[in-house]
Design an enzyme around this catalytic site. Structure first.
Site, PDB file in Angstrom:
ATOM      1  N   GLU A  65      22.188   4.652 -24.072  1.00  0.00           N
ATOM      2  CA  GLU A  65      21.883   6.067 -23.808  1.00  0.00           C
ATOM      3  C   GLU A  65      20.434   6.411 -24.127  1.00  0.00           C
ATOM      4  O   GLU A  65      20.059   7.575 -24.136  1.00  0.00           O
ATOM      5  CB  GLU A  65      22.825   6.964 -24.632  1.00  0.00           C
ATOM      6  CG  GLU A  65      24.265   6.927 -24.169  1.00  0.00           C
ATOM      7  CD  GLU A  65      24.408   7.405 -22.734  1.00  0.00           C
ATOM      8  OE1 GLU A  65      23.818   8.446 -22.380  1.00  0.00           O
ATOM      9  OE2 GLU A  65      25.107   6.723 -21.956  1.00  0.00           O
ATOM     10  N   PRO A  67      12.883   8.319 -18.368  1.00  0.00           N
ATOM     11  CA  PRO A  67      12.876   9.418 -17.398  1.00  0.00           C
ATOM     12  C   PRO A  67      12.030  10.613 -17.797  1.00  0.00           C
ATOM     13  O   PRO A  67      11.737  11.472 -16.964  1.00  0.00           O
ATOM     14  CB  PRO A  67      14.359   9.813 -17.298  1.00  0.00           C
ATOM     15  CG  PRO A  67      14.935   9.405 -18.613  1.00  0.00           C
ATOM     16  CD  PRO A  67      14.201   8.156 -18.998  1.00  0.00           C
ATOM     17  N   ASP A  92      -3.559  -0.901   0.998  1.00  0.00           N
ATOM     18  CA  ASP A  92      -2.186  -0.491   0.758  1.00  0.00           C
ATOM     19  C   ASP A  92      -2.051   1.025   0.771  1.00  0.00           C
ATOM     20  O   ASP A  92      -2.990   1.747   0.421  1.00  0.00           O
ATOM     21  CB  ASP A  92      -1.704  -0.988  -0.611  1.00  0.00           C
ATOM     22  CG  ASP A  92      -1.465  -2.480  -0.625  1.00  0.00           C
ATOM     23  OD1 ASP A  92      -1.315  -3.059   0.465  1.00  0.00           O
ATOM     24  OD2 ASP A  92      -1.427  -3.058  -1.720  1.00  0.00           O
ATOM     25  N   ARG A 120      -1.133  -6.517  -8.794  1.00  0.00           N
ATOM     26  CA  ARG A 120      -1.842  -6.451  -7.512  1.00  0.00           C
ATOM     27  C   ARG A 120      -3.264  -5.931  -7.661  1.00  0.00           C
ATOM     28  O   ARG A 120      -4.113  -6.167  -6.810  1.00  0.00           O
ATOM     29  CB  ARG A 120      -1.086  -5.565  -6.528  1.00  0.00           C
ATOM     30  CG  ARG A 120       0.249  -6.120  -6.084  1.00  0.00           C
ATOM     31  CD  ARG A 120       0.976  -5.104  -5.216  1.00  0.00           C
ATOM     32  NE  ARG A 120       0.222  -4.778  -4.021  1.00  0.00           N
ATOM     33  CZ  ARG A 120       0.225  -5.487  -2.891  1.00  0.00           C
ATOM     34  NH1 ARG A 120       0.979  -6.570  -2.813  1.00  0.00           N
ATOM     35  NH2 ARG A 120      -0.484  -5.117  -1.856  1.00  0.00           N
TER      36      ARG A 120
END
Length: 253
Positions: free
Chosen positions: A122, A95, A175, A160
């Site tokens: 964690e 994160p 896209d 991709r």
């Protein structure tokens, strides 16, 4: 390209490897994918890979040694030996990293080998982020149980971008986010369904008119849903499309 995933749960990826795009890339020998379990590099009889954090705190942290050794194994190098000439990138999915986007997918597709490290519990011993990885990548401002889903997302987006993987040569370029606007609406058969018709221009066969319409619709959708993407220097093509939309009274920021 080779993509190695470091994960405590290799079974998570079985269906993903059999996905159409990934499976096609592997079958075409344009992509190699593998999962390595850091538990195989644990240094105790219980194959322990986590422990309590120094200084106290809730939960458990993944230990550095199994992760370091798993990554060094898939890279084919040992700490005392030099790396090869191949372009390699080691990434931790967490994160605290830069938010993943299409530009990052294009960048990562230029490497010969990616190593994606999936955290769990964690988190991981910070020495992994500080001394092992080249960068940390986040897929958004939310918390997940582990890094497996982010690893799949990154791998899929990068795959991709490998030339020849998508069925249509221009598929990836059309896209959303390949260029910084959303993709416009698309239609397929039947031409009329419940009195809703496919726009005439798409059935006209006039390629330039179709291209112009698609760009205009993409800009209108972007204006409505993600106006922040237009807060930049527009291309000449985009400016001409917006000028035409203004003439039609359709461009209302």
């Amino acid at each position: 390209m080779k993509i190695d995933i470091i994960s405590l749960f290799p079974e998570f990826f079985a269906a993903f490897f059999d996905h159409s795009i990934i499976k096609r890339a592997v079958a075409a020998n344009r992509l190699t994918m593998a999962v390595t379990n850091p538990r195989d590099f644990a240094h105790n009889k219980h194959n322990q890979v986590d422990d309590t954090p120094y200084g106290g705190g809730a939960g458990m942290l993944m230990m550095a040694p199994p992760i370091f050794e798993a990554v060094e194994h898939v890279l084919g190098v040992k700490p005392e030996l030099p790396a090869t000439e191949l372009r390699k990138r080691v990434i931790f999915l967490g994160p605290t990293g830069e938010t993943f986007n299409q530009a990052k997918a294009r960048e990562l597709a230029t490497y010969d080998q990616l190593v994606l490290i999936c955290g769990h519990y964690e988190g991981v011993d910070y020495r992994v982020e500080e001394h092992l990885v080249d960068e940390t990548i986040s897929i958004g401002d939310f918390v997940l149980t582990g890094g497996e889903l982010p690893a799949m997302i990154v791998a899929d987006a990068v795959a991709r971008m490998i030339p020849g993987i998508l069925g249509a040569a221009s598929g990836a370029m059309e896209d959303s986010f390949y260029r910084p606007i959303l993709e416009g609406p698309q239609y397929t058969k039947p031409p009329v369904y419940r009195d809703w018709s496919v726009p005439d221009v798409l059935r006209s066969g006039h390629h330039q008119n179709i291209a112009n319409w698609r760009l205009q619709q993409a800009l209108l959708r972007t204006l409505k849903l993600r106006p922040d993407l237009l807060d930049r220097e527009l291309t000449g093509e985009e400016e001409r499309a917006i000028k035409e939309l203004k003439k039609q009274g359709l461009w209302n920021p």
